[in-house]
Motif scaffolding. Structure first.
Motif, PDB file in Angstrom:
ATOM      1  N   GLY A  10      45.396  77.789  38.429  1.00  0.00           N
ATOM      2  CA  GLY A  10      44.734  76.971  37.418  1.00  0.00           C
ATOM      3  C   GLY A  10      43.300  77.384  37.159  1.00  0.00           C
ATOM      4  N   PHE A  11      42.612  77.844  38.201  1.00  0.00           N
ATOM      5  CA  PHE A  11      41.205  78.199  38.039  1.00  0.00           C
ATOM      6  C   PHE A  11      41.005  79.318  37.017  1.00  0.00           C
ATOM      7  CE2 PHE A  11      38.066  81.446  39.307  1.00  0.00           C
ATOM      8  CZ  PHE A  11      36.911  80.763  38.959  1.00  0.00           C
ATOM      9  N   ARG A  12      41.810  80.360  37.101  1.00  0.00           N
ATOM     10  CA  ARG A  12      41.599  81.512  36.223  1.00  0.00           C
ATOM     11  C   ARG A  12      41.859  81.184  34.756  1.00  0.00           C
ATOM     12  NH1 ARG A  12      43.770  83.535  40.934  1.00  0.00           N
ATOM     13  NH2 ARG A  12      42.510  85.129  41.987  1.00  0.00           N
ATOM     14  N   GLU A  48      48.894  84.657  37.196  1.00  0.00           N
ATOM     15  CA  GLU A  48      47.988  83.774  36.466  1.00  0.00           C
ATOM     16  C   GLU A  48      47.048  84.542  35.543  1.00  0.00           C
ATOM     17  OE1 GLU A  48      44.673  80.235  37.234  1.00  0.00           O
ATOM     18  OE2 GLU A  48      45.634  81.229  38.949  1.00  0.00           O
ATOM     19  N   GLU A 107      50.015  82.381  41.486  1.00  0.00           N
ATOM     20  CA  GLU A 107      48.856  83.204  41.833  1.00  0.00           C
ATOM     21  C   GLU A 107      49.036  84.680  41.502  1.00  0.00           C
ATOM     22  OE1 GLU A 107      48.074  83.570  46.013  1.00  0.00           O
ATOM     23  OE2 GLU A 107      50.147  83.137  46.554  1.00  0.00           O
ATOM     24  N   SER A 133      44.624  74.174  40.311  1.00  0.00           N
ATOM     25  CA  SER A 133      43.339  74.831  40.583  1.00  0.00           C
ATOM     26  C   SER A 133      42.733  74.441  41.927  1.00  0.00           C
ATOM     27  CB  SER A 133      42.309  74.599  39.462  1.00  0.00           C
ATOM     28  OG  SER A 133      41.661  73.363  39.594  1.00  0.00           O
ATOM     29  N   VAL A 134      43.283  73.419  42.616  1.00  0.00           N
ATOM     30  CA  VAL A 134      42.783  73.060  43.948  1.00  0.00           C
ATOM     31  C   VAL A 134      43.714  73.703  44.973  1.00  0.00           C
ATOM     32  CG1 VAL A 134      42.189  71.179  45.524  1.00  0.00           C
ATOM     33  CG2 VAL A 134      41.893  70.876  43.056  1.00  0.00           C
ATOM     34  N   SER A 135      43.343  74.906  45.424  1.00  0.00           N
ATOM     35  CA  SER A 135      44.200  75.729  46.280  1.00  0.00           C
ATOM     36  C   SER A 135      45.541  76.013  45.612  1.00  0.00           C
ATOM     37  CB  SER A 135      44.429  75.062  47.652  1.00  0.00           C
ATOM     38  OG  SER A 135      43.319  75.271  48.491  1.00  0.00           O
ATOM     39  N   VAL A 155      41.508  78.256  33.346  1.00  0.00           N
ATOM     40  CA  VAL A 155      40.412  77.405  32.880  1.00  0.00           C
ATOM     41  C   VAL A 155      39.170  78.249  32.610  1.00  0.00           C
ATOM     42  CG1 VAL A 155      38.840  75.535  33.507  1.00  0.00           C
ATOM     43  CG2 VAL A 155      41.264  75.329  34.010  1.00  0.00           C
ATOM     44  N   ALA A 156      38.861  79.169  33.521  1.00  0.00           N
ATOM     45  CA  ALA A 156      37.711  80.038  33.320  1.00  0.00           C
ATOM     46  C   ALA A 156      37.866  80.855  32.039  1.00  0.00           C
ATOM     47  CB  ALA A 156      37.533  80.970  34.530  1.00  0.00           C
TER      48      ALA A 156
END
Length: 294
Positions: free
Chosen positions: A110-112, A78, A75, A105-107, A114-115
């Motif tokens: 990974g989310f950033r 990332e 985190e 990306s689930v808590s 992918v975005a």
């Protein structure tokens, strides 16, 4: 017939496009690792891991040799590391993103990335795997047809209370992550917000040797968690808010008359209150007129 000629270097066939792959890792039992995960760990050009030491430990348990470059990806780095990883993908390489357990990306990170991949038009896919959220939900004994995942509750009591207050009327089953040293406090706060009789389950150490799922009401679970130290990775699953029946018209009349006394038109107030409560406008209007006569 045209004679064959040697192609110049710059006319060579382009390298096949790379991929960014988010892969699910075991949440406890290494036997849950998929064959695809094993292959990706062995073949990826870069493995971006939340904790590189845990990654190597997992690879050892799986009997897999990671041949690609391993980088930390958590985190705190990332955002700054995302473009470097995507550059590898655009160059034709495969970048594997894994978290310590479960789906990235689930808590987890990974989310950033992918975005950012979406912004850059970089191919991204997933190798699905174990999920603590779905496992806890399935074992809870609570409705699974509709649910929402709320992650970790805020640590501060005030923020936690406000978060729970916003979920009081949520009809879907709720799934939370919680740290073992905060679970008793969190369950007590849920009992206060949702009611001590709301059904719930506490799932801990899922897929591990000491897996345990405690089921009961929030009040019962809060009392048990306060009396004994629950250890390990914990998920809390809470039943959704029960459907409420229509509010009796007579209970709405005082609020209607108070607004009328404040200067609003009776017709407008009745329309607003009836829409918000789901009662027929005609019935509410008649009840309000009758009350004013009295």
């Amino acid at each position: 017939m045209t004679p064959a000629t040697d192609l110049p270097d710059d006319a060579a066939a382009p390298r096949e496009a790379g991929h960014l792959v988010l892969a699910g890792t075991p949440i406890g039992n290494a036997e849950d690792a998929s064959p695809r995960l094993r292959r990706l760990l062995a073949e990826a050009d870069v493995v971006a891991a939340e904790d590189t030491r845990r990654l190597h430990g997992l690879a050892g348990r799986l009997g897999v040799q990671v041949t690609g470059r391993v980088v930390s990806f958590h985190e705190h780095n990332e955002s700054e590391r995302a473009d470097d990883l995507l550059d590898v993908v655009e160059g034709g390489g495969t970048v594997l993103v894994v978290s310590d357990a479960g789906m990235p990306s689930v808590s987890d990170p990974g989310f950033r990335v992918v975005a950012r991949a979406v912004e850059r038009g970089v191919p991204v896919t997933a190798a699905p795997g174990p999920s603590a959220v779905l496992t806890a939900l399935a074992l809870s004994g609570l409705p699974t047809d509709r649910f929402c995942f709320e992650g970790f509750l805020p640590r501060k009591a005030g923020d936690r209370s406000r978060t729970l207050a916003a979920l009081v009327d949520e009809p879907r089953t709720l799934v939370f992550f919680e740290a073992p040293h905060r679970v008793a406090e969190a369950l007590a706060a849920m009992a206060d917000a949702f009611g001590a009789d709301r059904p719930a389950a506490v799932a801990r150490e899922l897929t591990k040797t000491y897996e345990e799922v405690l089921r009961g009401t929030l009040g019962e679970l809060a009392e048990r968690a306060g009396a004994e130290q629950l250890r390990g990775e914990i998920c809390v699953v809470v039943g959704g808010a029960p459907a409420r029946g229509p509010v009796p018209v007579v209970e709405l009349v005082p609020a209607v008359l108070a607004r009328v006394d404040g200067g609003e038109r009776l017709k407008d107030v009745v329309a607003d209150v009836a829409t918000g409560s789901g009662v027929p406008k005609r019935d509410l209007y008649a009840a309000a007129l009758e009350a004013r006569k009295g």
